[in-house]
Scaffold this active site. Structure first.
Site, PDB file in Angstrom:
ATOM      1  N   TYR A  47       0.560  -1.140  -0.185  1.00  0.00           N
ATOM      2  CA  TYR A  47      -0.013  -0.060   0.106  1.00  0.00           C
ATOM      3  C   TYR A  47       0.898   1.322   0.097  1.00  0.00           C
ATOM      4  CZ  TYR A  47      -4.944  -0.191   0.078  1.00  0.00           C
ATOM      5  OH  TYR A  47      -6.244   0.013  -0.187  1.00  0.00           O
ATOM      6  N   GLU A  49      -0.439   4.808  -0.744  1.00  0.00           N
ATOM      7  CA  GLU A  49      -1.305   6.006  -0.959  1.00  0.00           C
ATOM      8  C   GLU A  49      -0.387   6.996  -0.721  1.00  0.00           C
ATOM      9  OE1 GLU A  49      -4.722   5.727   1.509  1.00  0.00           O
ATOM     10  OE2 GLU A  49      -5.820   4.673   0.127  1.00  0.00           O
ATOM     11  N   LYS A 222      -1.039   0.250 -25.189  1.00  0.00           N
ATOM     12  CA  LYS A 222      -1.433   0.314 -26.627  1.00  0.00           C
ATOM     13  C   LYS A 222       0.150   0.421 -27.317  1.00  0.00           C
ATOM     14  CE  LYS A 222      -5.868   1.651 -25.555  1.00  0.00           C
ATOM     15  NZ  LYS A 222      -6.952   2.835 -25.783  1.00  0.00           N
TER      16      LYS A 222
HETATM   17  C1  LIG Z   1      -8.007   3.069 -24.910  1.00  0.00           C
HETATM   18  C2  LIG Z   1      -8.513   4.411 -24.772  1.00  0.00           C
HETATM   19  C3  LIG Z   1      -8.632   5.068 -23.643  1.00  0.00           C
HETATM   20  C4  LIG Z   1      -9.139   4.037 -22.354  1.00  0.00           C
HETATM   21  O1  LIG Z   1      -8.124   3.386 -21.711  1.00  0.00           O
HETATM   22  P1  LIG Z   1      -8.478   2.321 -20.759  1.00  0.00           P
HETATM   23  O2  LIG Z   1      -7.350   1.970 -20.131  1.00  0.00           O
HETATM   24  O3  LIG Z   1      -9.108   1.314 -21.348  1.00  0.00           O
HETATM   25  O4  LIG Z   1      -9.435   2.864 -19.834  1.00  0.00           O
HETATM   26  C5  LIG Z   1      -9.022   6.313 -23.496  1.00  0.00           C
HETATM   27  N1  LIG Z   1      -9.004   7.110 -24.466  1.00  0.00           N
HETATM   28  C6  LIG Z   1      -8.791   7.007 -25.797  1.00  0.00           C
HETATM   29  C7  LIG Z   1      -8.559   7.582 -26.725  1.00  0.00           C
HETATM   30  C8  LIG Z   1      -8.273   5.487 -25.826  1.00  0.00           C
HETATM   31  O5  LIG Z   1      -7.969   5.157 -27.081  1.00  0.00           O
END
Ligand SMILES: *Cc1c(COP(=O)(O)O)cnc(C)c1O
Length: 424
Positions: A47, A49, A222
Site C-alpha cells: 500500500y 497512498e 497500446k
Molecule cells: C483506450 C483509450 C482510452 C481508455 O483506456 P482504458 O485503459 O481502456 O481505460 C481512453 N482514451 C482513448 C482515446 C483510448 O483509445
C-alpha cells in the site's frame, strides 16, 4: 497451498489463443517478459497512498525509489516536465483530469464517438457525458479528415471549457498547434488523449502535443507496449487558471491539482506492481530497439493499408499516418459484426467499428478497425502485412463459407506457430 489449476489452465489456454492467432486489434500489444515479471512482483503487496516522499503508509522507501525511476524515465521519454504514473487506466487518467480542470456541468468538446472518439470524451453512458455537457466535432464526410475551420466554428458556437483532441480510431496525425489556437480563441483548456499513438509520439514519428496542450493523457498498454494502465503529463507545469490556493496562500500549480485529482480525488492506493511494469516499459521505449520497432509499426501500417486499397477496400481518409486504419466495408457486402465473426473463425482477431456517418448501430457497424502494433512486436514486416491483407481479403470474400474460413485458420496457425509473442 495447492496451485489453482482451474485458473492456470485458463491462462495457458489464453497463451495458446494469443500465439495461434493474428492479433490486429489496434489497442492491443504484447508486453515483454520483463514487463510481465514486474507486474507479477511483490510490489502487488504494498500500500502506498500518496506520492514519493509523502505517503500515508510506512515501508515505502523502496516503492518511492521505484516510482521515482518510473517518473524520470517517462519524463525523459516524452520530454515532459510533469508526469503522474498512478492512473489505473486511460479512463481513470481522463477522469482525474476532468476532476482537476472542470466543475460539474462544465462544457467539454471532443471527437465524435461515432467518428472514432472515446467513451470518456463525452459519451452519455460515461461519467464524462453524465456530469459534463458534451459537444462534438467530427471528420468531413468527403475526406475522412478533421476540418480545423469547422472545429473552430463549432468551438465558437459551443464555447467549451475544455477541448479534447485525440481519438481511438483516427488514422491521421493531429495538428496540435491549430487545436491550441482554437482553444485559446474561445478561452478553453486543451487536453490531448494520445492513448493510441503515444508510442509513435514518444519517438517523434508523429506531431508532439506536449508543447501545445495544457495536459496530455495516455494509456500505457497500446503502442507504448507496457502494462495495462494510464498516465498524465504536462509539457510544462503552470499556475492553475482557477485561482485555487494552497493552505499557505500560494496559487496552486497545475501539477498539484492533477496529483490531488488522481489521489485522493479519484483513486486510493496506486498499483505499484503496475507502476514497476510501466517503469520497465518506459526503459524499453527509451532504447534504440523500440525506435526501430515503432518505425516498423508505421511502415507495416502503410504496407497493409496500401494492400487493402489495391484490393478495393475503402479506408477512411484513404490511408494512415500511424499504426491503425479504419475500413468501411459497405462496398463489400458484409457488416462489421459479420466481418468480426468470420475473421475470428479464420484466425484474425479484430474489432468491428463504427465508421463516420455510419447507418448501422454500434452493435452491427459498417466497418472494422485494424492496427499493426501487436503483430509488429511478433516480428512481422511489410511483406507479412501484405500477406495478412491478402488472407483477410480471401476470408471476407468467403465470409459465409465455414470450410474456407477453417482452411485459412489452419494456414494462420501454421504461419504463427514458430513466432514468439515478443520477438524484439
Ligand atoms: C483506450 C483509450 C482510452 C481508455 O483506456 P482504458 O485503459 O481502456 O481505460 C481512453 N482514451 C482513448 C482515446 C483510448 O483509445
Amino acid at each position: 497451498m495447492e496451485r489453482d489449476l482451474q485458473i492456470f489452465e485458463l491462462i495457458e489456454a489464453e497463451n495458446q489463443r494469443q500465439r495461434e492467432g493474428l492479433e490486429l486489434i489496434a489497442s492491443e500489444n504484447f508486453a515483454s517478459q520483463q514487463v510481465m515479471d514486474a507486474m507479477g512482483s511483490v510490489f502487488t503487496n504494498k500500500y502506498a497512498e500518496g506520492y514519493p516522499g509523502r505517503r500515508y503508509y510506512g515501508g515505502c522507501e523502496v516503492v518511492d525509489e521505484m516510482e521515482n525511476v518510473a517518473l524520470e524515465r517517462v519524463k525523459a521519454l516524452f520530454g515532459a516536465e510533469y508526469a503522474n504514473v498512478q492512473p489505473h487506466s486511460g479512463a481513470t487518467a481522463n477522469a482525474a483530469v476532468f476532476l482537476a480542470l472542470l466543475k460539474p456541468g462544465a462544457k467539454i468538446m471532443g471527437f465524435d464517438l461515432s467518428h472514432g472518439g472515446h467513451l470518456t470524451h463525452g459519451s452519455p453512458v460515461n461519467f464524462s457525458g453524465k456530469y459534463f455537457q458534451p459537444s462534438f466535432y467530427g471528420v468531413e464526410e468527403s475526406t475522412g479528415l478533421l476540418n480545423y475551420d469547422e472545429i473552430q466554428k463549432r468551438a465558437e458556437q459551443e464555447r467549451p471549457d475544455l477541448i479534447i483532441c485525440g481519438a481511438s480510431a483516427y488514422s491521421r496525425d493531429i495538428d496540435y498547434v491549430r487545436f491550441r489556437s482554437i482553444a485559446d480563441s474561445v478561452g478553453a483548456l486543451l487536453m490531448a488523449d494520445i492513448s493510441h499513438p503515444s508510442g509513435l509520439i514518444a519517438k517523434g514519428v508523429l506531431n508532439d502535443p506536449l508543447p501545445h496542450c495544457h495536459v496530455v493523457t495516455t494509456t500505457t498498454h497500446k503502442t507504448l507496449r507496457g502494462p495495462r494502465g494510464g498516465l498524465i503529463m504536462m509539457g510544462k507545469d503552470f499556475e492553475n487558471p482557477f485561482g485555487l490556493k494552497t493552505p499557505k496562500g500560494k496559487v496552486k500549480s497545475m501539477s498539484a491539482l492533477l496529483d490531488g485529482a488522481v489521489f485522493p480525488g479519484t483513486q486510493g492506493g496506486p498499483l505499484e506492481h503496475v507502476i514497476a511494469a510501466k517503469a520497465v516499459a518506459f526503459g524499453e521505449a527509451l532504447e534504440d530497439s523500440y525506435m526501430e520497432y515503432i518505425l516498423q509499426v508505421q511502415k507495416n501500417a502503410q504496407a497493409m493499408a496500401g494492400a487493402f486499397v489495391e484490393r478495393d477496400y475503402h479506408l477512411i481518409s484513404g490511408g494512415t499516418d500511424n499504426h491503425l486504419m479504419l475500413i468501411d466495408l459497405r462496398n463489400k457486402g458484409v457488416t462489421g459484426k459479420a466481418a468480426e465473426e468470420s475473421l475470428g473463425k479464420a484466425g484474425f482477431t479484430i474489432n468491428k467499428n463504427m465508421v463516420p456517418f455510419d447507418d448501422k448501430s454500434p452493435f452491427v457497424t459498417s466497418g472494422i478497425r485494424l492496427g499493426t502494433a501487436a503483430l509488429t512486436t511478433r516480428g512481422l514486416k511489410e511483406a507479412d502485412f501484405i500477406r495478412v491483407a491478402d488472407m483477410m481479403d480471401q476470408a471476407l470474400q468467403q465470409w459465409e463459407d465455414e470450410a474456407a474460413l477453417e482452411r485459412i485458420e489452419s494456414e494462420v496457425a501454421e504461419w504463427m506457430s514458430d513466432k514468439p509473442l515478443f520477438a524484439w
